[in-house]
Design a protein around this motif. Structure first.
Motif, PDB file in Angstrom:
ATOM      1  N   LEU A 292      28.708  -2.350 -68.319  1.00 54.50           N
ATOM      2  CA  LEU A 292      27.400  -2.084 -67.725  1.00 54.50           C
ATOM      3  C   LEU A 292      26.558  -3.340 -67.815  1.00 54.50           C
ATOM      4  N   ILE A 293      26.069  -3.699 -66.683  1.00 60.11           N
ATOM      5  CA  ILE A 293      25.223  -4.894 -66.655  1.00 60.11           C
ATOM      6  C   ILE A 293      23.790  -4.475 -66.397  1.00 60.11           C
ATOM      7  N   GLY A 294      22.939  -4.955 -67.188  1.00 60.00           N
ATOM      8  CA  GLY A 294      21.528  -4.669 -66.964  1.00 60.00           C
ATOM      9  C   GLY A 294      21.160  -3.287 -67.448  1.00 60.00           C
ATOM     10  N   LEU A 295      20.132  -3.195 -68.196  1.00 57.04           N
ATOM     11  CA  LEU A 295      19.719  -1.878 -68.674  1.00 57.04           C
ATOM     12  C   LEU A 295      18.592  -1.348 -67.796  1.00 57.04           C
TER      13      LEU A 295
ATOM     14  N   VAL B 249      40.359  -9.842 -58.261  1.00 51.68           N
ATOM     15  CA  VAL B 249      39.182  -9.932 -57.402  1.00 51.68           C
ATOM     16  C   VAL B 249      37.994  -9.359 -58.165  1.00 51.68           C
ATOM     17  N   ASP B 250      36.912 -10.126 -58.209  1.00 50.43           N
ATOM     18  CA  ASP B 250      35.692  -9.636 -58.865  1.00 50.43           C
ATOM     19  C   ASP B 250      34.859  -8.833 -57.876  1.00 50.43           C
ATOM     20  N   LEU B 251      34.442  -7.682 -58.342  1.00 47.74           N
ATOM     21  CA  LEU B 251      33.598  -6.820 -57.526  1.00 47.74           C
ATOM     22  C   LEU B 251      32.379  -6.433 -58.345  1.00 47.74           C
ATOM     23  N   THR B 252      31.263  -6.238 -57.695  1.00 43.90           N
ATOM     24  CA  THR B 252      30.092  -5.689 -58.366  1.00 43.90           C
ATOM     25  C   THR B 252      29.722  -4.396 -57.652  1.00 43.90           C
ATOM     26  N   LEU B 253      29.784  -3.312 -58.406  1.00 42.71           N
ATOM     27  CA  LEU B 253      29.450  -2.011 -57.830  1.00 42.71           C
ATOM     28  C   LEU B 253      27.965  -1.747 -58.034  1.00 42.71           C
ATOM     29  N   LEU B 254      27.307  -1.279 -57.016  1.00 48.14           N
ATOM     30  CA  LEU B 254      25.891  -0.936 -57.122  1.00 48.14           C
ATOM     31  C   LEU B 254      25.773   0.577 -57.214  1.00 48.14           C
ATOM     32  N   ILE B 255      25.261   1.013 -58.354  1.00 48.07           N
ATOM     33  CA  ILE B 255      25.160   2.443 -58.637  1.00 48.07           C
ATOM     34  C   ILE B 255      23.692   2.852 -58.653  1.00 48.07           C
ATOM     35  N   GLU B 256      23.418   3.993 -58.119  1.00 46.15           N
ATOM     36  CA  GLU B 256      22.060   4.517 -58.185  1.00 46.15           C
ATOM     37  C   GLU B 256      22.105   5.879 -58.859  1.00 46.15           C
ATOM     38  N   THR B 257      21.297   6.028 -59.891  1.00 45.94           N
ATOM     39  CA  THR B 257      21.291   7.312 -60.601  1.00 45.94           C
ATOM     40  C   THR B 257      20.422   8.316 -59.850  1.00 45.94           C
ATOM     41  N   ALA B 258      20.528   9.562 -60.272  1.00 45.70           N
ATOM     42  CA  ALA B 258      19.742  10.611 -59.621  1.00 45.70           C
ATOM     43  C   ALA B 258      18.243  10.316 -59.740  1.00 45.70           C
ATOM     44  N   ALA B 259      17.857   9.619 -60.835  1.00 45.77           N
ATOM     45  CA  ALA B 259      16.448   9.287 -61.041  1.00 45.77           C
ATOM     46  C   ALA B 259      16.030   8.050 -60.238  1.00 45.77           C
ATOM     47  N   GLY B 260      16.984   7.510 -59.502  1.00 45.23           N
ATOM     48  CA  GLY B 260      16.653   6.368 -58.661  1.00 45.23           C
ATOM     49  C   GLY B 260      16.818   5.022 -59.337  1.00 45.23           C
ATOM     50  N   GLN B 261      17.392   5.039 -60.553  1.00 42.14           N
ATOM     51  CA  GLN B 261      17.602   3.768 -61.245  1.00 42.14           C
ATOM     52  C   GLN B 261      18.837   3.068 -60.673  1.00 42.14           C
ATOM     53  N   LYS B 262      18.742   1.751 -60.626  1.00 43.80           N
ATOM     54  CA  LYS B 262      19.861   0.965 -60.111  1.00 43.80           C
ATOM     55  C   LYS B 262      20.648   0.354 -61.264  1.00 43.80           C
TER      56      LYS B 262
ATOM     57  N   LEU C  36      27.495   5.781 -55.674  1.00 46.66           N
ATOM     58  CA  LEU C  36      27.851   4.390 -55.378  1.00 46.66           C
ATOM     59  C   LEU C  36      27.160   4.049 -54.064  1.00 46.66           C
ATOM     60  N   VAL C  37      26.287   3.047 -54.114  1.00 44.37           N
ATOM     61  CA  VAL C  37      25.521   2.743 -52.902  1.00 44.37           C
ATOM     62  C   VAL C  37      25.881   1.392 -52.275  1.00 44.37           C
ATOM     63  N   GLY C  38      26.676   0.611 -52.973  1.00 46.82           N
ATOM     64  CA  GLY C  38      27.031  -0.672 -52.385  1.00 46.82           C
ATOM     65  C   GLY C  38      27.998  -1.447 -53.249  1.00 46.82           C
ATOM     66  N   VAL C  39      28.536  -2.492 -52.677  1.00 52.41           N
ATOM     67  CA  VAL C  39      29.503  -3.346 -53.373  1.00 52.41           C
ATOM     68  C   VAL C  39      29.253  -4.785 -52.954  1.00 52.41           C
ATOM     69  N   ARG C  40      29.428  -5.693 -53.904  1.00 44.65           N
ATOM     70  CA  ARG C  40      29.395  -7.120 -53.583  1.00 44.65           C
ATOM     71  C   ARG C  40      30.662  -7.764 -54.114  1.00 44.65           C
ATOM     72  N   SER C  41      31.078  -8.828 -53.478  1.00 47.65           N
ATOM     73  CA  SER C  41      32.210  -9.592 -53.998  1.00 47.65           C
ATOM     74  C   SER C  41      32.055 -11.033 -53.581  1.00 47.65           C
ATOM     75  N   PRO C  42      32.358 -11.959 -54.494  1.00 48.16           N
ATOM     76  CA  PRO C  42      32.264 -13.373 -54.120  1.00 48.16           C
ATOM     77  C   PRO C  42      33.296 -13.749 -53.048  1.00 48.16           C
ATOM     78  N   LEU C  43      34.239 -12.859 -52.817  1.00 51.33           N
ATOM     79  CA  LEU C  43      35.329 -13.144 -51.884  1.00 51.33           C
ATOM     80  C   LEU C  43      34.902 -12.986 -50.431  1.00 51.33           C
TER      81      LEU C  43
END
Lengths: 161, 205
Positions: free
Chosen positions: A9-12, A119-132, A56-63
Motif C-alpha cells: 500500500l502506497i500512501g495513507l 512489468v510494474d503497474l500502479t493500480l488506482l483504488i477508490e474506497t466507498a468513502a471516496g478515498q484514493k 479499481l478505477v485506473g491503472v498506470r504503467s511506465p511501459l
C-alpha cells in the motif's frame, strides 16, 4: 498450493482523514502476457480482493501511455471488447482479472515485453468513502502462449497429460 | 434367377431399404454424421468455401494449397489481449494431443486488422506459437469480402487514443479435401476440440 501475495500500500489517508479505516487490497498472481517485436498491446491479469467495498478505477504503467480497464464478453460467438470505467471490489470477495473476462489493456507499448521479465503497474483504488489509494504491483511476464484461465494457477508449465 | 412373386419382391425391397441407405451414406463420406460434437456442425453450410489471400511471405494462398491437411482457420489480430492468443495456444495443444495426427493439422490465421498487423508482426506472432502456423494478411477490400464469404463479423472499436477489434471467435475446420465441416467454439477446451477434430480426421480415412 502456495499463493504469492503482493500487497504494498502506497500512501495513507489523504487530507487529515487518517483516522478512517482504509480498504486493504491484496493482489494475487499478477501476470502480463509477453509480446513479439512490434506488437503494441497486451493484457495484464490478477486477482484482487479488498477488505472493504472499493473499486479499481485506473491503472498506470511506465511501459505505456495508455492503460485501460477492459471487459471481454462473448456475444454468441463474437468477442466484444469494451472499456469499463471501474471494476467493483465487493468486501472480502476475490475478483479475477483473467482471459475471457476483465483485464487491463496496456496499449501503445514503448517496448517489447519479454517472458521472464517484470512489468510494474500502479493500480488506482477508490474506497466507498471516496478515498484514493495506489497499489504498486510487479507483474511477472508469461510467454505469449502461456496457458490461461484453465484451472489452477501455478504460474508456469502446467500441461495437460 | 427366376422372377420372384411380386409380393415377395416388395418385401425384399423393403428389407433392402436400410442397406441401400447405408450404402448411400458410405458413398458420400464427406457428409459427415458427427456424434456428440461440442462444436458447430457446418457440414451442410453453404459458406466459407474458399479464400484467396496473401501470406506473410507474399504467396497467394487458397484452400487448395492445403489439401491433405485438416485446416483450422481463425480470424483475429495481434493486439488482441486474450481471445487470439488463447485460441492459438489451444491450437498448439490440440496438435500436441493429437500426437502423430497433429502433423495433419494446418492452422491459418486471417488478420482482421491488416492496418496494424504488418507481415513482419504477423510472422513473429505465428513463430511465437508454432512456426508451422500461417498468417494471411488481406487488404481491407479482401477482408470485407472474405468476412462476408465466411459469415465472420469484425468491427473496429475506438478506445482512448487507439482502437481494438471485435471479431468472431470461431475456429473453422476443413477436412483433408478442403470442405468446411465444423467450427470449434472459443469456449471449447483442448480436449473437447481434440474429440471433434478426431471425427473430422476420420473423414479422410
Amino acid at each position: 498450493m502456495q499463493r504469492t501475495f503482493i500487497s504494498s500500500l502506497i500512501g495513507l489517508a489523504l487530507l487529515g482523514a487518517a483516522s478512517l479505516a482504509q480498504a486493504q487490497v491484496t493482489v494475487a498472481e499478477p501476470w502480463v502476457r509477453a509480446t513479439v517485436a512490434g506488437q503494441q498491446a497486451t493484457g495484464a491479469f490478477m486477482a484482487l480482493q479488498s477488505t472493504d467495498q472499493a473499486k479499481l478505477v485506473g491503472v498506470r504503467s511506465p511501459l505505456t501511455q495508455q492503460a485501460e480497464i477492459h471487459e471481454m464478453v462473448m456475444d454468441k460467438d463474437v468477442m466484444r471488447m469494451r472499456q469499463v470505467q471501474h471494476i467493483d471490489l465487493p468486501a472480502g470477495k476475490a475478483v479475477e482479472l483473467k482471459p475471457g473476462s476483465y483485464h487491463i489493456m496496456l496499449m501503445g507499448l514503448k517496448q517489447q515485453v519479454n517472458a521472464g521479465s517484470n512489468v510494474d503497474l500502479t493500480l488506482l483504488i477508490e474506497t466507498a468513502a471516496g478515498q484514493k489509494q495506489e497499489i504498486a504491483v510487479r507483474a511477472p511476464v508469461r510467454a505469449l502462449n502461456a496457458k490461461s484461465g484453465q484451472g489452477h494457477h501455478d504460474g508456469h508449465g502446467h500441461k495437460a497429460h | 434367377m427366376k422372377a420372384s412373386h411380386p409380393r415377395r419382391r416388395l418385401l425384399l425391397g423393403l428389407l433392402a431399404t436400410p442397406f441401400v441407405l447405408a450404402a448411400c451414406k458410405d458413398s458420400t463420406p464427406k457428409q459427415a454424421a458427427f456424434s456428440n460434437l461440442e462444436g458447430v456442425n457446418l457440414s451442410s453450410a453453404d459458406f466459407g468455401k474458399d479464400f484467396a489471400l496473401t501470406d506473410t511471405e507474399g504467396q497467394r494462398r487458397t484452400l487448395a494449397d492445403y489439401r491433405g491437411k485438416v485446416v483450422l482457420i481463425f480470424f483475429g489480430f495481434t493486439q488482441c489481449p486474450d481471445v487470439c492468443p488463447t485460441a492459438l495456444t489451444r491450437a498448439v495443444d490440440i496438435k500436441e494431443q493429437l500426437g502423430k495426427d497433429g502433423d495433419k493439422i494446418q492452422v491459418l490465421f486471417i488478420s482482421v486488422d491488416p492496418e496494424r498487423d504488418s507481415n513482419e508482426l504477423l510472422r513473429a506472432y505465428m513463430q511465437a506459437f508454432d512456426p508451422g502456423f500461417v498468417a494471411l494478411r488481406p487488404t481491407q477490400e479482401e477482408l470485407a469480402k472474405t468476412a462476408q464469404d465466411f459469415k465472420v463479423f469484425y468491427q473496429k472499436v475506438p478506445t482512448g487514443s487507439s482502437y481494438t477489434m471485435d471479431h468472431s471467435a470461431l475456429t473453422y475446420v476443413y477436412d483433408t479435401h478442403g470442405k468446411l465441416q465444423i467450427a470449434l467454439r472459443h469456449t471449447q477446451t483442448t480436449e473437447e476440440a481434440v474429440a471433434d477434430l478426431r471425427q473430422v480426421l476420420a473423414l479422410s480415412h
